[in-house]
Design a protein around this motif. Structure first.
Motif, mmCIF file in Angstrom:
data_model
loop_
_atom_site.group_PDB
_atom_site.id
_atom_site.type_symbol
_atom_site.label_atom_id
_atom_site.label_comp_id
_atom_site.label_asym_id
_atom_site.label_seq_id
_atom_site.Cartn_x
_atom_site.Cartn_y
_atom_site.Cartn_z
ATOM 1 N N HIS A 42 0.853 -1.182 0.000
ATOM 2 C CA HIS A 42 0.000 0.000 0.000
ATOM 3 C C HIS A 42 0.887 1.229 0.000
ATOM 4 O O HIS A 42 1.996 1.216 0.536
ATOM 5 C CB HIS A 42 -0.941 0.019 1.205
ATOM 6 C CG HIS A 42 -1.992 -1.030 1.138
ATOM 7 N ND1 HIS A 42 -3.005 -0.998 0.205
ATOM 8 C CD2 HIS A 42 -2.183 -2.149 1.877
ATOM 9 C CE1 HIS A 42 -3.782 -2.055 0.374
ATOM 10 N NE2 HIS A 42 -3.308 -2.775 1.378
ATOM 11 N N GLY A 44 0.903 5.807 0.066
ATOM 12 C CA GLY A 44 0.153 6.988 0.451
ATOM 13 C C GLY A 44 1.051 8.166 0.722
ATOM 14 O O GLY A 44 2.231 8.157 0.375
ATOM 15 N N ASN A 74 -4.052 7.151 2.240
ATOM 16 C CA ASN A 74 -3.840 5.978 1.387
ATOM 17 C C ASN A 74 -4.188 6.378 -0.048
ATOM 18 O O ASN A 74 -5.305 6.812 -0.310
ATOM 19 C CB ASN A 74 -4.729 4.832 1.877
ATOM 20 C CG ASN A 74 -4.787 3.669 0.921
ATOM 21 O OD1 ASN A 74 -5.855 3.251 0.510
ATOM 22 N ND2 ASN A 74 -3.644 3.135 0.566
ATOM 23 N N LYS A 82 -10.185 2.271 1.119
ATOM 24 C CA LYS A 82 -9.285 3.380 1.473
ATOM 25 C C LYS A 82 -9.534 3.829 2.908
ATOM 26 O O LYS A 82 -8.600 3.950 3.710
ATOM 27 C CB LYS A 82 -9.497 4.537 0.501
ATOM 28 C CG LYS A 82 -8.778 5.829 0.866
ATOM 29 C CD LYS A 82 -9.169 6.937 -0.101
ATOM 30 C CE LYS A 82 -8.664 8.295 0.300
ATOM 31 N NZ LYS A 82 -7.223 8.436 0.317
ATOM 32 N N LEU A 85 -8.388 1.163 5.534
ATOM 33 C CA LEU A 85 -6.935 1.101 5.725
ATOM 34 C C LEU A 85 -6.428 2.338 6.467
ATOM 35 O O LEU A 85 -5.641 2.215 7.408
ATOM 36 C CB LEU A 85 -6.200 0.948 4.392
ATOM 37 C CG LEU A 85 -4.676 0.882 4.519
ATOM 38 C CD1 LEU A 85 -4.240 -0.345 5.317
ATOM 39 C CD2 LEU A 85 -4.026 0.887 3.154
ATOM 40 N N GLU A 86 -6.889 3.523 6.069
ATOM 41 C CA GLU A 86 -6.457 4.744 6.758
ATOM 42 C C GLU A 86 -6.828 4.695 8.237
ATOM 43 O O GLU A 86 -6.017 5.059 9.103
ATOM 44 C CB GLU A 86 -7.079 5.976 6.101
ATOM 45 C CG GLU A 86 -6.471 6.327 4.774
ATOM 46 C CD GLU A 86 -7.167 7.469 4.054
ATOM 47 O OE1 GLU A 86 -6.709 7.792 2.954
ATOM 48 O OE2 GLU A 86 -8.152 8.027 4.587
#
Length: 185
Positions: A42, A44, A74, A82, A85-86
């Motif tokens: 991943h 970002g 992300n 998104k 995950l963030e």
């Protein structure tokens, strides 16, 4: 912010007239991150809160940067993936931004390698834990760049680490993540 201002005043008071403090443009400076796991990766960004480099006789002699951890973003996912995950990266499992809204990088030792290239040893503080880190800093007309490799487990971030958990298999997240820093003046 008060700490940075105080440090600038101390530097001015103790330095010769040849010292110069160059603040970064926080709107244009950016950190890109890349974290890898067994099954993929991943990417970002993270924004700076403030930062500066100190020059003396046209050579870098110092630097101090504060990163706004609440801005972790992300960039390789969209929608719910998104956001999920963030949220997880910002949670207690990883960077715990509720208790640790900023991280800091303070230059401790700088070696001029010539041609606008410097070897930097700095203290990196994440989640209130400080460890030394080494990297090369490349200066250009508009700013500077650096690539850092950070072992998250040195900062108490063990979630998904194969070095701490034996039975996670394909869910293993590698301990090191990459930071590419792009400073603009």
């Amino acid at each position: 912010m008060k700490k940075i201002v105080l440090m600038i005043l101390v530097l001015f008071a103790n330095s010769s007239l040849s010292s110069q403090i160059i603040g970064i443009n926080i709107q244009e400076s950016i950190i890109t991150w890349n974290g890898k796991k067994v099954t993929g990766e991943h990417k970002g960004t993270i924004n700076f809160k403030e930062g500066f480099l100190v020059y003396e006789n046209e050579k870098i002699v110092g630097g101090d940067f504060i990163v706004d951890m609440t801005t972790i973003n992300n960039t390789d996912q969209t929608g719910n993936d998104k956001l999920k995950l963030e949220g997880h990266i910002k949670s207690f499992d990883f960077f715990n931004i509720t208790d640790f809204k900023t991280s800091q990088l303070v230059f401790k030792s700088i070696t001029d390698k010539g041609k606008n290239l410097y070897k930097v040893i700095a203290d990196l503080t994440i989640k209130g834990v400080t460890n030394p880190i080494k990297f090369d800093l490349i200066i250009n007309k508009q700013g500077a760049t650096a690539k850092l490799k950070v072992d998250r487990t040195k900062y108490g971030i063990q979630y998904g680490s194969g070095n701490f958990f034996d039975d996670i298999g394909d869910w293993t997240i590698y301990d090191e993540f990459d930071l590419n820093i792009d400073l603009k003046f």
